[in-house]
Design a protein around this motif. Sequence first.
Motif, PDB file in Angstrom:
ATOM      1  N   LYS B 119       0.858  -1.188   0.000  1.00  8.35           N
ATOM      2  CA  LYS B 119       0.000   0.000   0.000  1.00  8.35           C
ATOM      3  C   LYS B 119       0.891   1.234   0.000  1.00  8.35           C
ATOM      4  N   ASP B 120       0.487   2.246  -0.783  1.00  3.94           N
ATOM      5  CA  ASP B 120       1.222   3.513  -0.734  1.00  3.94           C
ATOM      6  C   ASP B 120       0.969   4.197   0.595  1.00  3.94           C
ATOM      7  N   HIS B 121       2.008   4.772   1.131  1.00  3.35           N
ATOM      8  CA  HIS B 121       1.849   5.499   2.390  1.00  3.35           C
ATOM      9  C   HIS B 121       1.423   6.925   2.065  1.00  3.35           C
ATOM     10  N   ILE B 122       0.418   7.423   2.756  1.00  8.06           N
ATOM     11  CA  ILE B 122      -0.100   8.753   2.394  1.00  8.06           C
ATOM     12  C   ILE B 122       0.404   9.854   3.340  1.00  8.06           C
ATOM     13  N   PHE B 123       1.228   9.495   4.285  1.00  5.79           N
ATOM     14  CA  PHE B 123       1.744  10.528   5.186  1.00  5.79           C
ATOM     15  C   PHE B 123       3.211  10.228   5.514  1.00  5.79           C
ATOM     16  N   THR B 124       4.018  10.408   4.488  1.00  6.79           N
ATOM     17  CA  THR B 124       5.426  10.017   4.606  1.00  6.79           C
ATOM     18  C   THR B 124       6.168  10.898   5.609  1.00  6.79           C
ATOM     19  N   LYS B 125       5.657  12.097   5.799  1.00  6.69           N
ATOM     20  CA  LYS B 125       6.295  13.012   6.749  1.00  6.69           C
ATOM     21  C   LYS B 125       6.344  12.446   8.162  1.00  6.69           C
ATOM     22  N   GLY B 126       5.341  11.599   8.459  1.00 11.37           N
ATOM     23  CA  GLY B 126       5.276  11.012   9.799  1.00 11.37           C
ATOM     24  C   GLY B 126       6.505  10.193  10.150  1.00 11.37           C
ATOM     25  N   PHE B 127       7.161   9.644   9.126  1.00 17.98           N
ATOM     26  CA  PHE B 127       8.328   8.801   9.399  1.00 17.98           C
ATOM     27  C   PHE B 127       9.463   9.579  10.064  1.00 17.98           C
ATOM     28  N   GLU B 128       9.479  10.910   9.787  1.00 17.42           N
ATOM     29  CA  GLU B 128      10.561  11.724  10.374  1.00 17.42           C
ATOM     30  C   GLU B 128      10.484  11.784  11.890  1.00 17.42           C
ATOM     31  N   SER B 129       9.241  11.861  12.383  1.00 25.01           N
ATOM     32  CA  SER B 129       9.107  12.072  13.818  1.00 25.01           C
ATOM     33  C   SER B 129       8.772  10.812  14.606  1.00 25.01           C
TER      34      SER B 129
END
Lengths: 347, 347, 347, 347
Positions: B119-129
Amino acid sequence: MHNNKPSIGIIGATGFTGSELARLLCQHPEITIKHITSETHKGKLFSDLHPQFMGILDQELESADVIDQSDVDVLFLALPHGVSMDFIKRWEHKNCKIIDLSGDFRLSTPEIYKTWYQKDHIFTKGFESAVYGQPELFADQIKGSSLVANPGCYPTASILSLAPLFVGGLIEKDTVIIDAKSGLTGAGVKASDTTHFSNVNENFKAYGLGVHRHTVEIEEQFSILGKQEIQVQFTPHLLPVDRGILVTAYAKTTKKLDQESLGKIYHDFYEGKPFVRLRKSAPGIKDVRGSHYCDIYPFWDERTNRVIVISAIDNLLKGAASQAVHNMNLMLGYEEKTGLEQIPLRP
Amino acid sequence: MHNNKPSIGIIGATGFTGSELARLLCQHPEITIKHITSETHKGKLFSDLHPQFMGILDQELESADVIDQSDVDVLFLALPHGVSMDFIKRWEHKNCKIIDLSGDFRLSTPEIYKTWYQKDHIFTKGFESAVYGQPELFADQIKGSSLVANPGCYPTASILSLAPLFVGGLIEKDTVIIDAKSGLTGAGVKASDTTHFSNVNENFKAYGLGVHRHTVEIEEQFSILGKQEIQVQFTPHLLPVDRGILVTAYAKTTKKLDQESLGKIYHDFYEGKPFVRLRKSAPGIKDVRGSHYCDIYPFWDERTNRVIVISAIDNLLKGAASQAVHNMNLMLGYEEKTGLEQIPLRP
Amino acid sequence: MHNNKPSIGIIGATGFTGSELARLLCQHPEITIKHITSETHKGKLFSDLHPQFMGILDQELESADVIDQSDVDVLFLALPHGVSMDFIKRWEHKNCKIIDLSGDFRLSTPEIYKTWYQKDHIFTKGFESAVYGQPELFADQIKGSSLVANPGCYPTASILSLAPLFVGGLIEKDTVIIDAKSGLTGAGVKASDTTHFSNVNENFKAYGLGVHRHTVEIEEQFSILGKQEIQVQFTPHLLPVDRGILVTAYAKTTKKLDQESLGKIYHDFYEGKPFVRLRKSAPGIKDVRGSHYCDIYPFWDERTNRVIVISAIDNLLKGAASQAVHNMNLMLGYEEKTGLEQIPLRP
Amino acid sequence: MHNNKPSIGIIGATGFTGSELARLLCQHPEITIKHITSETHKGKLFSDLHPQFMGILDQELESADVIDQSDVDVLFLALPHGVSMDFIKRWEHKNCKIIDLSGDFRLSTPEIYKTWYQKDHIFTKGFESAVYGQPELFADQIKGSSLVANPGCYPTASILSLAPLFVGGLIEKDTVIIDAKSGLTGAGVKASDTTHFSNVNENFKAYGLGVHRHTVEIEEQFSILGKQEIQVQFTPHLLPVDRGILVTAYAKTTKKLDQESLGKIYHDFYEGKPFVRLRKSAPGIKDVRGSHYCDIYPFWDERTNRVIVISAIDNLLKGAASQAVHNMNLMLGYEEKTGLEQIPLRP
């Protein structure tokens, strides 16, 4: 420091009720466990015997002899039937309250005891003072008592299922049938053919037809509540689960009821009893597992004019250990729910 | 009054982790449950859905929309994989801490997520935090985090089983085999052929051979701990029980150990970790049922010069809900054990 | 009339293998049961001991002494390890075939027996003639034998799981890990803490780490098949079910395979073996319950270049009683499947 | 060659009774399975759906349409209630015998059917010819019938428990209480909350209080046997096991009996009935698992002057599939026991 809290002794740590008492009491906010005894395992740690307690309750097991010389406020006797009375006699003059989880002081007379337990009672004097410890029915007597006979597991579920109707004078004599089903822990911790996994798993059977000792315990309590001599048909069965008793109680009533009026009788009777939950459909034993609740569903069958009441308890808790703690709370003047607010573990 | 306590929302009340979170949190002394949500069951009471909570937690279920306008301090997301990220994105700018029990932020990159979760991840920014919420390993990062990815159940038991050896640089690369067995609740609350009683009861089987998503989660954590890329052979199996994971982990070591030196490594590593209990023989899953403990037994086989480590957890607690509460305790600055001192329920 | 059929004796009727032998043999079309013995219960009916046989097999239990004077064609010894050898020595000169379900003649030498069984062997001569009764591997030797050592339950599932690869010289030495799980009947009929329902139900644990006797039995057979000395890591676990063994076997191979080539190796090896079923996905133990099948699923993990083989048997049947009957069929010249066509009981 | 043997069709292969019929019929010596149908799975192999049959019954599943054009001697309809009647109407003029395992033709009239099944009956003509297929009671009618309504599982165990007393005119009216407990397979193969493992395992509960459809089926048969209108109190419960029904039946009698006279009544009544076994103590469901037996223990309680009868069956066999085969044996003129001599699988 625990120094000012009442001190407790648990006599008999090997069995299921002993370990459940310990589980409840070591988290009870108002008391401190002073002694846990086991003749077989003295010297070991409690957590050696019950590894789930590792790091939680590593107290050393002692001989019951230690109690002779020790000041304790409350003793819980988690001993087999016929053994408990020896200790209660021995500690007759100790200044402490005793909660006996065996059947030795649940019945009304030594003679009836002998008939159903096939054993002479060696401390008949105890019958004078012993109070039957069903908190929903006899809280006042329990509060003032020094010797409480903690009810049997089947009797607890059975008595609570029909108490409102007996007290209301609504049960037609000799129509009561109690078809009861218990998890295997009711058979105790001892290894035997009865407790062998392969005899229990995927199996289900009735036992003790017509002769189970809890029959008379139930009958005596119903006779007290109903103010006349009551006979019940009681049939226990063995469920392939660890914990839980489900009672299916049948009775004819002295007058026609309906679902609403029946519900009201139960509601009025159990109002203010924190551990009886009146359900709107039949409860399962897993709804109360690991907790002190007794879930009850009274059902009026319009077609047959018969009442069916389903009640569910955890046999090791409401049917034994937590009921004992409930009794302690009453005897020591604590709020009923103290230390007993465990939520059922489901799934 | 609860007014001054941090307020909590549980997003997703239908599943097992949702109800277990509620069970733990409604007895947690430092917080108050403000919202419990369920899109399917909004308007009902929590205890309608989970009757074991009758009289205990009768709070009304709300739509998750309520969170948009509500001040809450901590949100627990007990949602399916692939659904959680929608809400985390939606509440990105809310001033609250989030503990996500799904797999959406456990892995290192969106690309790896896509490979294993298809599945494509729709909130990749979350991985940073996002911080991987294994308290025994990453307590410091968790304390400062606003988004904790609560570890998977299998990974928790697997990682804790070998962490001391990976951190010590003692594992021989590519020799790790993790043979894991889980109770049925790991498959979720949804009715399916997989969860049908007759497919589970008296049965036992392996599943997900070579492709289970927890493989990469375990590998990533071991790689971090071992400071090199680690591959593991991970095989999950389905046990005919409700709760519990038992991991049997095998590895070759880079130097010869013995039982004593192995034991010391584990003892040193887990000293001060209140929920890891080092056992002197192989634990069973029932020793930890209903509790937050991870029981571990490391064994050195002199004959084969291989280490075998057995670890046991309750998959719904240490493998999900209680670990989430543990993370909350760290994030809010409470003592680790707050609200987590449940004693295993055995039998 | 049964008069012309070979006559059979079952020595030891109390245990699970004894009753399963009786169940199979009393419906076997080619033989007749002449004696069933039990020292403890002689004089009772077989169906007194095993009520499921009421009206089916009400034969009287005799002392094993009766065999001394009786003509029987085949004796099945369903006795404990260390007891069987006494009878085999005693009946050394009887003109009958013996199938021994104990471990007394499974190993290669009395010395190895002593090391793993901690007991001196009292009939070392038996090792010369005893044949290891794995029909899929040693049918020719079994046909000509008078003393068959019926394989252990774990060894049967383990050996069949990797035999094709060992025979093909494809196993990389010292990479074999066998993680095995057995139902409780493997622990026998005797009441003990191990077999107490509450210790098994909802539980799961490993036991015998590094020291289980079946380890050497597996190693010896793999060494024969692989034509070199083989060591395996074998870990048994106890499942909360009555019947079934599931083996998860891991190994590295001497050359890279893929799913197709691996499947072909198994297909070629087991062609014509009526009781091995090659599955296209992982089998569960319930797929073979109550039957003589061994279901096998070999899986090649492309990611790790490791083979994982799942095998499932009924421990009381393919792991004991039906394998013994299979051996009898070979020894008496019957078609292999005679009397063994029971279909798995599922659900 | 099977050419001369009667040919059989099994309509509905997905459910438990479908697969149990197949298990019994594919080993029945006198018939041959010509068709197995499944609308959902047509084109697949039977063993794709039920992998335990791999290599045993790999027959292709067909649409039920095939029956329209096919000569078959007997059809077994293993379909849901309310679906069966469509096919029976459709095949009204086919020259074949039909055994219907649904409830569509078990009751006496379409009106009563509608009341309890909440559905209009679309083939009321069937009621004229349908025979209630309880072989112990109605063998003669079954022999001459072309449409047999195979009894329900609860009714089979219930009716057999009290039939001797009803036929003897010994039951006091309106005193019959049937407390029945069934394994989960009684709830069918469909995935639902009811069949979810975690709702069944370690649980036990009553259901269908006062309204279960089997109530009227039991009452109608008792009314026929007792030659007066009979009402019973019937309460089903769900056991956490796969298979088995245990009935605990209570009744007052019109005259005082004792254990001996009660036993004689049952002995005389069931003499010559090969599948009813009168036991000397209470049977468990595992004593009959996997077999066609109904084990019965009648008990006279001297203290209460009430009769208690325990009966145990395998709900999928004596309560469904094997009873259907028993009926076929009668309809085709075979010896009753043909193909039905499976020995209970215990443990």
